[in-house]
Enzyme design. Structure first.
Site, PDB file in Angstrom:
ATOM      1  N   GLY A  12       0.779  -1.243   0.000  1.00  0.00           N
ATOM      2  CA  GLY A  12       0.000   0.000   0.000  1.00  0.00           C
ATOM      3  C   GLY A  12       0.801   1.278   0.000  1.00  0.00           C
ATOM      4  O   GLY A  12       0.292   2.330   0.419  1.00  0.00           O
ATOM      5  N   SER A  13       2.045   1.233  -0.504  1.00  0.00           N
ATOM      6  CA  SER A  13       2.814   2.487  -0.492  1.00  0.00           C
ATOM      7  C   SER A  13       2.235   3.514  -1.463  1.00  0.00           C
ATOM      8  O   SER A  13       2.310   4.715  -1.211  1.00  0.00           O
ATOM      9  CB  SER A  13       4.291   2.227  -0.792  1.00  0.00           C
ATOM     10  N   MET A  89      -3.876  -6.784  -7.244  1.00  0.00           N
ATOM     11  CA  MET A  89      -3.308  -7.878  -8.033  1.00  0.00           C
ATOM     12  C   MET A  89      -4.352  -8.809  -8.628  1.00  0.00           C
ATOM     13  O   MET A  89      -4.087  -9.975  -8.867  1.00  0.00           O
ATOM     14  CB  MET A  89      -2.312  -8.677  -7.172  1.00  0.00           C
ATOM     15  N   ASN A 106      -5.043   2.591 -13.105  1.00  0.00           N
ATOM     16  CA  ASN A 106      -4.107   1.617 -12.537  1.00  0.00           C
ATOM     17  C   ASN A 106      -2.694   2.170 -12.647  1.00  0.00           C
ATOM     18  O   ASN A 106      -2.375   2.888 -13.601  1.00  0.00           O
ATOM     19  CB  ASN A 106      -4.192   0.300 -13.318  1.00  0.00           C
ATOM     20  N   HIS A 108       1.226   0.918 -13.020  1.00  0.00           N
ATOM     21  CA  HIS A 108       1.962  -0.281 -13.422  1.00  0.00           C
ATOM     22  C   HIS A 108       3.453   0.058 -13.478  1.00  0.00           C
ATOM     23  O   HIS A 108       3.823   1.084 -14.062  1.00  0.00           O
ATOM     24  CB  HIS A 108       1.472  -0.754 -14.790  1.00  0.00           C
ATOM     25  N   GLY A 142      -8.510  -5.454 -21.048  1.00  0.00           N
ATOM     26  CA  GLY A 142      -7.248  -6.132 -21.334  1.00  0.00           C
ATOM     27  C   GLY A 142      -6.315  -6.128 -20.132  1.00  0.00           C
ATOM     28  O   GLY A 142      -6.629  -5.555 -19.080  1.00  0.00           O
ATOM     29  N   ASP A 144      -3.371  -4.542 -18.624  1.00  0.00           N
ATOM     30  CA  ASP A 144      -2.511  -3.340 -18.658  1.00  0.00           C
ATOM     31  C   ASP A 144      -2.549  -2.661 -20.028  1.00  0.00           C
ATOM     32  O   ASP A 144      -1.502  -2.221 -20.534  1.00  0.00           O
ATOM     33  CB  ASP A 144      -1.068  -3.706 -18.270  1.00  0.00           C
ATOM     34  N   GLU A 173       6.416   6.321  -9.197  1.00  0.00           N
ATOM     35  CA  GLU A 173       4.996   5.927  -9.085  1.00  0.00           C
ATOM     36  C   GLU A 173       4.271   6.850  -8.118  1.00  0.00           C
ATOM     37  O   GLU A 173       3.155   7.308  -8.380  1.00  0.00           O
ATOM     38  CB  GLU A 173       4.877   4.482  -8.568  1.00  0.00           C
TER      39      GLU A 173
HETATM   40  C1  GRF Z   1       3.621  -1.143  -7.344  1.00  0.00           C
HETATM   41  O1  GRF Z   1       4.886  -1.296  -7.941  1.00  0.00           O
HETATM   42  C2  GRF Z   1       2.537  -1.053  -8.389  1.00  0.00           C
HETATM   43  O2  GRF Z   1       2.944  -0.373  -9.537  1.00  0.00           O
HETATM   44  C3  GRF Z   1       2.313  -2.506  -8.711  1.00  0.00           C
HETATM   45  O3  GRF Z   1       2.390  -3.164  -7.475  1.00  0.00           O
HETATM   46  C4  GRF Z   1       3.209  -2.403  -6.590  1.00  0.00           C
HETATM   47  C5  GRF Z   1       2.371  -2.092  -5.388  1.00  0.00           C
HETATM   48  O4  GRF Z   1       3.079  -1.431  -4.397  1.00  0.00           O
HETATM   49  N1  GRF Z   1       1.069  -2.679  -9.429  1.00  0.00           N
HETATM   50  P1  GRF Z   1       2.315  -0.754  -3.183  1.00  0.00           P
HETATM   51  O5  GRF Z   1       1.350  -1.801  -2.613  1.00  0.00           O
HETATM   52  O6  GRF Z   1       1.593   0.454  -3.687  1.00  0.00           O
HETATM   53  O7  GRF Z   1       3.384  -0.411  -2.197  1.00  0.00           O
END
Ligand code: GRF
Length: 201
Positions: A12-13, A89, A106, A108, A142, A144, A173
């Site tokens: 959850g970062s 996920m 999303n 990625h 689809g 991603d 991110e």
């Molecule tokens: C991140 O790298 C995100 O892009 C991917 O999964 C990871 C999740 O990290 N889909 P967090 O749970 O947000 O720390």
């Protein structure tokens, strides 16, 4: 105030970065709910500690469409403007895509369309690309594949491992996800084919 829900599966970062950006005035939005599909998700504890609505909807053994319908039902009373998948996920089932058409983002950890799916930092290292990065995109049916809202490039260093690369990508991110959320919530864009075009108004 626009209301967002964040779907998570683990650490959850990205959710924490969104919450921090809201708190510190870099993103104008309200987190109406954090939904986790995994009882072990650390993000659930974080959400509760921040005083946010934390909803656990376990997805184990539930097919994607049934699960999506459960999420739609849980969120229906909350008047959500935008769904943000932050390390979620599971594939998103059709009921969610129907209920939130063009309102699901999303994040990625690669420069799409390179390296969709899982273990993408390792995929990038194995392929030998010199840059990877991250992508915020609208979610469609689809894997991603939806229109891209924002990307950031991250150079790959000769001594990178999947973990060191993931850590540098994660910094980007945390920045671009909130920027993309702000753009989409502002409505100052249009989608032209696959292209998300910013409007200057
Ligand atoms: C991140 O790298 C995100 O892009 C991917 O999964 C990871 C999740 O990290 N889909 P967090 O749970 O947000 O720390």
């Amino acid at each position: 105030m626009k209301r967002i829900a964040i779907l998570v599966s683990g650490r959850g970062s990205n959710f924490e970065a969104i919450a921090r950006n809201i708190r510190e005035g870099r993103l104008e939005a309200e987190i109406a709910a954090v939904v986790a599909n995994n009882p072990e998700a650390k993000a659930l504890d974080t959400a509760r500690a921040l005083g946010l609505r934390a909803i656990l909807l376990p997805s184990k053994g539930v097919d994607s469409d049934t699960y999506a319908a459960q999420v739609v039902a849980a969120l229906a009373p909350l008047s959500i403007d935008l769904l943000c998948l932050a390390g979620f996920m599971r594939r998103v089932g059709q009921p969610l895509l129907d209920a939130y058409a063009h309102r699901i983002l999303n994040i990625h950890p690669s420069l799409l369309p390179s390296f969709p799916g899982l273990h993408v930092q390792q995929q990038a290292l194995d392929y030998g690309v010199k840059f990877s990065g991250c992508t915020v995109h609208f979610v469609d049916s689809g894997l991603d594949t939806g229109p891209i809202v924002a990307q950031a490039a991250v150079p790959i260093l000769d001594d990178d491992t999947a973990d060191t690369l993931a850590a540098r990508i994660l910094v980007e991110e945390h920045r671009i996800f909130s920027e993309a959320i702000a753009l989409v919530l502002s409505g100052r864009y249009r989608i032209d084919g696959r292209r998300v075009i910013r409007l200057d108004v």
